[in-house]
Enzyme design. Structure first.
Site, short mmCIF file in Angstrom:
data_model
loop_
_atom_site.label_atom_id
_atom_site.label_comp_id
_atom_site.label_asym_id
_atom_site.label_seq_id
_atom_site.Cartn_x
_atom_site.Cartn_y
_atom_site.Cartn_z
CG LEU A 136 -1.84 1.15 1.48
CD1 LEU A 136 -2.89 1.23 0.38
CD2 LEU A 136 -2.54 1.01 2.84
CB SER A 137 3.61 2.32 2.33
OG SER A 137 2.86 1.95 3.45
CB SER A 143 0.09 8.78 8.17
OG SER A 143 1.15 8.39 9.02
CD1 TRP A 167 7.57 3.03 3.57
CD2 TRP A 167 9.51 2.34 4.44
NE1 TRP A 167 8.28 4.14 3.93
CE2 TRP A 167 9.47 3.74 4.46
CE3 TRP A 167 10.64 1.66 4.93
CZ2 TRP A 167 10.52 4.50 4.95
CZ3 TRP A 167 11.68 2.43 5.42
CH2 TRP A 167 11.62 3.82 5.43
CB THR A 169 6.64 -6.56 5.34
OG1 THR A 169 6.82 -5.37 6.11
CG2 THR A 169 7.02 -7.77 6.19
NE ARG A 279 26.31 -8.81 37.04
CZ ARG A 279 27.62 -8.72 36.91
NH1 ARG A 279 28.35 -9.79 36.60
NH2 ARG A 279 28.22 -7.56 37.10
CD GLN A 290 10.63 -4.12 48.17
OE1 GLN A 290 11.02 -3.02 48.58
NE2 GLN A 290 9.69 -4.80 48.77
N GLY A 350 22.34 -4.84 32.62
CA GLY A 350 23.48 -3.95 32.86
C GLY A 350 24.27 -3.71 31.59
CD GLU A 374 -0.17 -4.49 9.69
OE1 GLU A 374 -1.34 -4.56 10.06
OE2 GLU A 374 0.50 -5.48 9.34
C1 LIG Z 1 9.84 -2.06 8.58
C2 LIG Z 1 8.64 -1.54 7.88
C3 LIG Z 1 7.79 -2.44 7.22
C4 LIG Z 1 6.68 -1.96 6.55
N1 LIG Z 1 5.88 -2.84 5.84
C5 LIG Z 1 4.89 -2.36 5.05
C6 LIG Z 1 4.16 -3.24 4.16
O1 LIG Z 1 4.38 -4.46 4.15
N2 LIG Z 1 3.25 -2.70 3.35
C7 LIG Z 1 2.96 -1.37 3.32
O2 LIG Z 1 2.11 -0.96 2.53
N3 LIG Z 1 3.64 -0.51 4.13
C8 LIG Z 1 4.59 -0.97 4.98
N4 LIG Z 1 5.29 -0.10 5.80
C9 LIG Z 1 4.99 1.32 5.77
C10 LIG Z 1 4.36 1.82 7.04
O3 LIG Z 1 3.04 1.39 7.13
C11 LIG Z 1 4.51 3.34 7.08
O4 LIG Z 1 5.88 3.61 7.32
C12 LIG Z 1 3.65 3.99 8.14
O5 LIG Z 1 2.30 3.90 7.79
C13 LIG Z 1 4.01 5.45 8.38
O6 LIG Z 1 4.11 6.15 7.17
P1 LIG Z 1 5.39 7.09 6.89
O7 LIG Z 1 6.59 6.26 7.12
O8 LIG Z 1 5.21 7.68 5.54
O9 LIG Z 1 5.33 8.18 7.99
P2 LIG Z 1 4.49 9.56 7.93
O10 LIG Z 1 3.09 9.27 7.50
O11 LIG Z 1 5.28 10.55 7.18
O12 LIG Z 1 4.48 9.96 9.47
C14 LIG Z 1 5.55 10.61 10.10
C15 LIG Z 1 5.09 11.06 11.48
O13 LIG Z 1 4.02 12.00 11.35
C16 LIG Z 1 2.89 11.58 12.09
N5 LIG Z 1 1.68 11.97 11.39
C17 LIG Z 1 1.40 11.89 10.05
N6 LIG Z 1 0.18 12.32 9.80
C18 LIG Z 1 -0.38 12.68 10.97
C19 LIG Z 1 -1.64 13.22 11.38
N7 LIG Z 1 -2.62 13.43 10.49
N8 LIG Z 1 -1.84 13.46 12.69
C20 LIG Z 1 -0.88 13.23 13.60
N9 LIG Z 1 0.33 12.72 13.29
C21 LIG Z 1 0.59 12.46 12.00
C22 LIG Z 1 3.02 10.07 12.20
O14 LIG Z 1 2.32 9.57 13.33
C23 LIG Z 1 4.53 9.90 12.31
O15 LIG Z 1 4.92 10.04 13.66
C24 LIG Z 1 6.39 -0.58 6.52
C25 LIG Z 1 7.24 0.31 7.21
C26 LIG Z 1 8.35 -0.15 7.86
C27 LIG Z 1 9.27 0.83 8.53
#
Ligand SMILES: Cc1cc2nc3c(=O)[nH]c(=O)nc-3n(C[C@H](O)[C@H](O)[C@H](O)COP(=O)(O)OP(=O)(O)OC[C@H]3O[C@@H](n4cnc5c(N)ncnc54)[C@H](O)[C@@H]3O)c2cc1C
Length: 393
Positions: A136-137, A143, A167, A169, A279, A290, A350, A374
């Protein structure tokens, strides 16, 4: 206060398991300890999943947990999947997420939205020998997932997909990908459509693998699609309804991530308890102090609360009851607990906790992802707030 009495005769504790659940839990626990644990350090160091382990996951029947037996699956429940993800993750979170994505996202989407032909073609493969991935991403849409830019064009006898995913998986190992693309960007999210794409379809390529902080043995890669030709019959569900598939699969999937986090926290705590008994400082085991006992007691309490949230959300899902808020709470809380429990476990070790010679720092590194994928913690809070302030969705 109400005086109404209710019949609790049929009520069972959340943590009481059926015979089938116990059987899966026990066999996967033994497998994780005996077969996965010896490989964990090397897989983490090399950032590579052991190929034979993946074969064993198929042999154990845990790559098609909810897939009906007629398609070669185990015909079990979502709750069983959650138990299995916890058991794998208590030894290795990368194995946990590989199996989690296969079951709670890929198989799940096909089971719920696949045509009979798609189910008959892909579910037996996914249960027997083919890893799946869920894409999806993109670089510009995390987000804000529905801002995705991948295009799908109708070419008459096939769909042509062009764009990049980030990204993803399982991408290094996967043979089948569920990919979301927009058939009509002018319609916004109502153009998003899900497609089932095979690795060897023309125009499909798996790109760079990320060098990550944690879950290093789990592959996370870019996908590049350039006029990728997808047969018409490989549209999953209805055209323009991909957003619904994404929302609903991820609502379920995040219970699995909650289970992964419970597993990671439990694995770390088990190591910390064993270490606290062994340890010695000031002439006594550190577990005699405690202060250390209280650190362990607090961590065990947090872990129990997280597990109850996860189990409850999974049981609600299997019962066909609303679970959106509970799933978001389970993922949010269990990922917070996991970070805290793994961190205190490092402290109990430690200085040894801060080296790669001991297993504990890996749990800490693996914990962080639970707050990101997710749906980040902010996204979970947004869902929880919405359900509270606008009544249950
Ligand atoms: C190891 C790994 C595996 C993954 N696997 C998959 C996969 O298999 N398939 C897939 O599709 N995706 C996958 N992803 C993607 C993952 O779902 C996204 O990284 C995640 O949804 C966050 O998106 P972003 O990295 O673009 O962060 P951003 O959306 O840019 O967010 C950055 C920060 O801004 C905050 N933010 C953004 N918008 C808002 C808002 N409206 N209100 C408040 N805070 C906000 C977020 O909470 C975050 O702290 C994977 C990511 C990683 C790191």
């Amino acid at each position: 206060m109400t005086t109404e009495t209710i019949d609790t005769a049929g009520a069972v504790p959340l943590t009481r398991l059926s015979e089938e659940e116990q059987m899966f839990q026990q066999s996967v626990r033994e497998f994780a300890v005996e077969k996965i644990r010896p490989l964990v350090h090397k897989m983490d160091h090399d950032a590579t999943m052991d190929k034979d382990l993946i074969k064993s996951f198929f042999e154990l029947g845990i790559m098609g947990i909810e897939v009906p037996e007629r398609f070669g699956g185990a015909g079990s429940t979502f709750f069983t999947a959650v138990l299995i993800v916890e058991e794998l993750s208590h030894v290795d979170a990368s194995c946990g997420v590989l199996v989690d994505v296969q079951n709670t996202l890929v198989n799940n989407a096909l089971l719920r939205w696949g045509s009979d032909d798609l189910k008959t073609k892909y579910l037996p493969m996914l249960a027997a020998d083919t890893v799946g991935a869920y894409a999806l991403s993109e670089a510009g849409s995390g987000s804000d997932a529905f801002a995705l830019a991948m295009r799908a064009e109708d070419k008459g006898d096939y769909w042509s997909l062009t764009g990049q995913k980030l990204w993803i998986t399982n991408a290094a190992e996967a043979g089948v990908f569920i990919i979301f693309a927009n058939v009509n960007p002018e319609a916004g999210y109502k153009g998003i459509t899900a497609f089932v794409v095979e690795r060897d379809f023309p125009g499909f390529q798996v790109g760079k693998k990320e060098d990550k902080t944690g879950i290093r043995a789990s592959s996370t890669c870019e996908l590049m699609l350039e006029d990728c030709r997808v047969p018409r019959e490989n549209v999953l569900g209805e055209i323009g309804k991909g957003y619904k598939i994404a929302i609903e699969t991820l609502n379920e999937g995040r219970i699995g991530i909650g289970a992964q986090m419970v597993g990671v926290a439990r694995g770390a705590l088990e190591h910390a308890i064993a270490y606290a008994k062994e340890r010695k400082q000031f002439g006594r085991a550190i577990g005699d102090f405690q202060a250390v006992q209280f650190q362990i007691a607090q961590a065990a309490t947090d872990l129990e609360a997280a597990r109850l949230l996860v189990y409850n959300a999974a049981r609600l899902k299997d019962a066909g009851m609303p679970f959106l808020r509970e799933a978001a709470m389970a993922k949010l809380f269990s990922s917070q607990v996991c970070e805290r429990v793994t961190s205190v476990s490092v402290e109990i070790f430690g200085g040894n906790g801060y080296t790669r010679e001991y297993p504990i720092e890996k749990f800490w590194r693996d914990s962080k992802i639970g707050q990101i994928y997710e749906g980040t913690s902010n996204m979970q809070l947004q869902t929880i707030a919405k359900t509270i302030l606008t009544d249950r969705l």
